[in-house]
Design an enzyme around this catalytic site. Structure first.
Site, PDB file in Angstrom:
ATOM      1  N   GLY A   1       0.838  -1.184   0.000  1.00  2.00           N
ATOM      2  CA  GLY A   1       0.000   0.000   0.000  1.00  2.00           C
ATOM      3  C   GLY A   1       0.871   1.232   0.000  1.00  2.00           C
ATOM      4  CB  ALA A   2       0.058   4.795   0.254  1.00  2.00           C
ATOM      5  CD  GLU A   3       0.837   5.420   6.533  1.00  4.16           C
ATOM      6  OE1 GLU A   3       0.150   6.436   6.632  1.00  4.16           O
ATOM      7  OE2 GLU A   3       1.143   4.687   7.479  1.00  4.16           O
TER       8      GLU A   3
ATOM      9  CG  ASP B   1      -8.410   4.101   5.585  1.00  2.00           C
ATOM     10  OD1 ASP B   1      -7.437   3.385   5.290  1.00  2.00           O
ATOM     11  OD2 ASP B   1      -9.171   4.599   4.731  1.00  2.00           O
TER      12      ASP B   1
ATOM     13  CE  LYS C   1      -0.512  -1.478   8.268  1.00  2.00           C
ATOM     14  NZ  LYS C   1      -1.855  -1.056   8.664  1.00  2.00           N
TER      15      LYS C   1
END
Lengths: 299, 170
Positions: free
Chosen positions: A84-86, A206, A102
């Site tokens: 993902g973006a992060e 989110d 993660k």
């Protein structure tokens, strides 16, 4: 012109002359061939296709595709499955259990010290909020280990689960008229969980249908709603923030799943039933809708 | 049993009805016993211990332990609070005439250390599976202050492990 009822009752393809002209209607109407899957069935299908892909992947890549520039395995035994973006998501085994790891990576464009502080803060926050959510009774994956050196969170891999996004899409593509009935209990549960979350003054930050998962194993008669990804979460008592949280979900919901306004209303209804402070939150939600975008007008 | 740090092995042994608690405690303090000796009543599953060990080894390698030894760190990790002494008191060797203790050794693939400690402990060795019968769930729930809602999310083991993992997140 006469209106030809192309939407014949399910299973009947209607008149053959009509069929040739309205082929696509017919295939939608004959949904007998594609019945609405239950959550358990969808999880099963996804697991099977994942196995098939996983088999191929392990043949071609060997132990894990998480290599860095030097060719060394950054995370031996872990396989990258999403970026993902992060953060990057890996699957692997940890102390004998299947886990999802993660990894928040550093953004090179940031000043290194700031970057370090930011990523650590986000990781910490995510772990903290996940723990808080669990204390309030929100189902969320159990965290096993947090490595603050490389900002990795090792958490329970919910193997028998699917995102509500996937499920809603599957039901809608199979369903036809019955999809509302099949999805309504799920929406009801989602509303309840969100109410519990907000009553505990936790803002998810989110909310999308990809972050709301559905879990169902053989011991469960009904699927369970599980929330994931507390990376952008915060704590707030403000009805404004809770309203924005719901608004974000509404936007995400309606843009990903067309024609689901009635379904979303089920979520709000069950939210109102479950939460004591719902009335004010919904009022704020209406205000936010009028304003247009997710903005908190404080101060 | 191996680790996220593959050069470290973990060995666990469960002893029932140990009578020389005081002696064992002395030997730990003076260094004769290089192991984590845990009050088995507070452990619901070996996984709980493994998670504590993993964190302890991790911090040890970074030299960021809160306690002095990696074994003390294991005990500290098992405890919900930040008070090291309290952790030792609740999770370590108890002041009881007879108790069940879980022993944790590191890097002892051949079992030499285990044999050494074996001779010191006055108790009977039983299989790890018996942990299920020894555990005092109410004590754990009380100490960790686990609300009913949290227990429903996923059994006692998950709750405890999650608490352990997120303890220093704030």
């Amino acid at each position: 012109m006469e209106e030809i009822p192309a939407q014949a009752s399910k299973g009947e393809s209607g008149d053959s002359r009509v069929a040739s002209l309205f082929d696509f209607h017919v295939s939608a109407a004959s949904s007998k061939t594609a019945e609405i899957p239950t959550v358990a069935e969808l999880i099963d299908t996804q697991a099977k296709s994942a196995c098939a892909l996983g088999g191929l992947a392990s043949c071609s890549e060997g132990e894990g595709s998480s290599t860095d520039g030097g060719g060394r395995l950054r995370h031996p035994g872990f396989v990258l499955f999403m970026q993902g973006a992060e953060a990057r998501l890996y699957r692997g085994t940890f102390l004998g259990r299947p886990v999802v790891m993660k990894e928040r990576f550093s953004k090179k464009y940031r000043h290194p010290r700031l970057d370090e502080k930011l990523t650590t803060k986000r990781t910490q926050g995510e772990a903290r909020t996940a723990a808080r959510a669990r204390k309030a009774g929100i189902p969320t994956p159990c965290i096993y280990f947090v490595n603050y050196q490389n900002n990795c969170i090792y958490m329970e891999d919910m193997q028998l689960a699917t995102t509500s996004r996937d499920y809603i899409m599957a039901v809608q593509s199979a369903g036809g008229g019955d999809s509302f009935q099949a999805l309504q209990p799920i929406m009801d549960k989602i509303g309840q969980i969100l109410a519990t979350l907000h009553d505990a003054d936790i803002i998810h930050g989110d909310l999308t249908t990809s972050n709301i998962m559905l879990k169902q194993d053989k011991t469960m008669s009904e699927p369970e709603v599980v929330l994931i990804d507390f990376g952008l979460s915060s704590v707030s008592q403000l009805n404004e923030d809770k309203g924005v949280d719901l608004y974000v979900l509404e936007k995400a919901f309606l843009s990903t799943h067309p024609n689901t306004e009635t379904l979303f209303r089920v979520i709000l209804k069950s939210y109102s039933k479950q939460s004591r402070k719902a009335k004010d939150v919904i009022k704020k939600l209406d205000e936010v809708r009028l304003r247009g975008r997710k903005r908190t007008m404080v101060g | 049993t191996l680790d996220l740090y593959p050069d470290t092995t973990v060995t666990m042994a469960l002893f029932s009805q140990v009578t020389n608690g005081a002696e064992i405690r002395r030997k730990i303090t003076d260094g004769t016993i290089a192991a984590a000796v845990i009050n088995a009543q507070m452990i619901c599953d070996p996984f709980q211990v493994l998670v504590a060990v993993n964190k302890a080894v991790h911090l040890d390698k970074l030299d960021r332990k809160k306690t002095k030894t990696v074994f003390g760190e294991i005990l500290f990790n098992l405890s919900p609070g930040n008070n090291i002494l309290a952790a030792y008191q609740k999770f370590g060797v108890q002041d009881a005439k007879s108790q069940d203790l879980l022993l944790v050794l590191l890097n002892d693939p051949q079992g030499q250390q285990l044999e050494q400690v074996y001779s010191i402990i006055q108790g009977t060795r039983i299989p790890l599976e018996s942990l299920r019968d020894i555990v005092d769930e109410q004590k754990i729930i009380k100490l960790f202050k686990i609300p009913d809602a949290e227990r429903k999310v996923g059994g006692l083991l998950d709750v405890v492990v999650c608490r352990m993992a997120t303890k220093d997140a704030g």
